[in-house]
Design an enzyme around this catalytic site. Sequence first.
Site, PDB file in Angstrom:
ATOM      1  N   CYS A  61       7.173  45.613  29.848  1.00 57.64           N
ATOM      2  CA  CYS A  61       6.869  45.661  28.422  1.00 57.64           C
ATOM      3  C   CYS A  61       6.164  44.374  28.027  1.00 57.64           C
ATOM      4  CB  CYS A  61       8.156  45.827  27.613  1.00 57.64           C
ATOM      5  SG  CYS A  61       7.880  46.119  25.839  1.00 57.64           S
ATOM      6  N   CYS A  79      12.080  42.134  23.165  1.00 52.19           N
ATOM      7  CA  CYS A  79      13.061  42.400  22.113  1.00 52.19           C
ATOM      8  C   CYS A  79      14.445  41.954  22.573  1.00 52.19           C
ATOM      9  CB  CYS A  79      13.068  43.877  21.748  1.00 52.19           C
ATOM     10  SG  CYS A  79      11.470  44.467  21.132  1.00 52.19           S
ATOM     11  N   TYR A  85      17.386  42.745  21.846  1.00 51.07           N
ATOM     12  CA  TYR A  85      18.444  43.724  22.055  1.00 51.07           C
ATOM     13  C   TYR A  85      18.085  44.786  23.093  1.00 51.07           C
ATOM     14  CZ  TYR A  85      15.624  46.319  18.596  1.00 51.07           C
ATOM     15  OH  TYR A  85      14.604  46.927  17.908  1.00 51.07           O
ATOM     16  N   CYS A  86      16.914  44.698  23.717  1.00 48.35           N
ATOM     17  CA  CYS A  86      16.461  45.775  24.606  1.00 48.35           C
ATOM     18  C   CYS A  86      17.374  45.900  25.823  1.00 48.35           C
ATOM     19  CB  CYS A  86      15.029  45.527  25.061  1.00 48.35           C
ATOM     20  SG  CYS A  86      14.387  46.866  26.111  1.00 48.35           S
ATOM     21  N   CYS A 116      21.146  65.357  22.231  1.00 43.28           N
ATOM     22  CA  CYS A 116      22.199  65.323  23.234  1.00 43.28           C
ATOM     23  C   CYS A 116      23.394  64.504  22.758  1.00 43.28           C
ATOM     24  CB  CYS A 116      21.663  64.762  24.549  1.00 43.28           C
ATOM     25  SG  CYS A 116      20.966  63.091  24.439  1.00 43.28           S
ATOM     26  N   ASP A 168      18.743  58.022  30.284  1.00 40.91           N
ATOM     27  CA  ASP A 168      18.069  56.779  29.933  1.00 40.91           C
ATOM     28  C   ASP A 168      19.046  55.615  29.836  1.00 40.91           C
ATOM     29  OD1 ASP A 168      16.538  55.451  27.007  1.00 40.91           O
ATOM     30  OD2 ASP A 168      15.731  55.324  29.030  1.00 40.91           O
ATOM     31  N   CYS A 220      40.226  66.001  16.154  1.00 37.25           N
ATOM     32  CA  CYS A 220      39.551  65.498  14.954  1.00 37.25           C
ATOM     33  C   CYS A 220      38.891  66.635  14.181  1.00 37.25           C
ATOM     34  CB  CYS A 220      38.513  64.453  15.348  1.00 37.25           C
ATOM     35  SG  CYS A 220      37.575  63.788  13.958  1.00 37.25           S
ATOM     36  N   CYS A 256      33.071  55.448  15.812  1.00 43.01           N
ATOM     37  CA  CYS A 256      33.864  56.571  15.309  1.00 43.01           C
ATOM     38  C   CYS A 256      34.091  56.512  13.807  1.00 43.01           C
ATOM     39  CB  CYS A 256      35.194  56.638  16.046  1.00 43.01           C
ATOM     40  SG  CYS A 256      36.353  57.867  15.381  1.00 43.01           S
TER      41      CYS A 256
END
Length: 383
Positions: free
Chosen positions: A9, A13, A15-16, A247, A269, A313, A342
Amino acid sequence: MAKPSGAKCNLDCKYCFYLEKEGLYPSGSHRMTDEVLEAYVRGQIESQPAGAEVLFAWQGGEPTLMGVPFFEKAVALQKELGRGRRIANAFQTNGVLLDDVWGEFLRRENFLVGLSIDGPRDLHDLYRVDKGGRPTFDNVLRGLEVLKRHRVDFNTLTVVHRESARRPLEVYEFLKSAGSTHLQFIPLVERVGEGEVASDASVLADDWGSFLTSIWDQWVTCDVGKVFVQLFDVMLGVWMGQPSGLCLFRETCGDAVAMEHNGDIYSCDHFVTPRHRLGNLLDKGLGDMVRDAPQRLFGTAKVDTLPRYCRECEVRFACHGECPKNRFIRTPDGEPGLNYLCTGYKHFFKHANPGLRGMAWLAMNRESPAKIMEVLSGQGPSD
């Protein structure tokens, strides 16, 4: 998800989660070869049911690093091997390298582009920086203008981190003002080691719930039918009794595999690890790897490992425990495997329930869900 440039890349970033995957392939070129490209196009087409649209999802790393000629070759192969099949291409980019050559190609070939942008300048530049640590906001906006100038269909993908989660309406209004009518919000959840702690950048669960409900309240009263928020659209389908289109919220998963630049196929991924490698596209068919026992077990583990707290739940039908990668905290009674987000999701689902029920009723009675705005404003029928 095909990653033709692997984890390579042009940004860095903070947080990547995928940049570290370069370590899986420490030597050689991180570019998809013609051989792998042809095997991928052929395998993707052959693995889809007859008559169904065949979707190619290009991600990274950063796919624009491959250059326009690579994707021209991919499209030519799709047309040659598709033999009249309906084919669509989705393309996720940071937008920095987009120019008029890219714009003309993406428009001509009807690519749907996902543009990563995290909101106003200060929120975006907090984490989305280049290899020199410099901000990228202005470069991304230039890329956005390319897409708009060439009338390329696009949506925006916004990572919601700890700071941006506290400014929901500011983020939402910024994206609308930038011209985005299709919005995706991705909560940032980074697990620290193998424990039950998330990073300081990660969104707090309660803030995630407040972020969603604040935007929902604005959207459901003013923007239904004009702005499309992916999560809200998916939940409307769920409230209508349909399987989730994501998903994340399905009872099981396993059909959204990831392909690295060399043809290696991984379960997901978010699970690109040696343990989750299914094989290589040059050695085995894509459809076979998805249908084989290891991947089927990966998919059914999502429901098999659901804690009792989740199984009982009242909003399980909407969530199904969300993504397994986020299930690293304990339930109130101490059972492991509860999703970190949650409480946020539960708050949102309960808050949005009346509006979702109303829109579902409208849709199932052949009325536009957008009429919910009239109902909520008191202009529509009281029943």
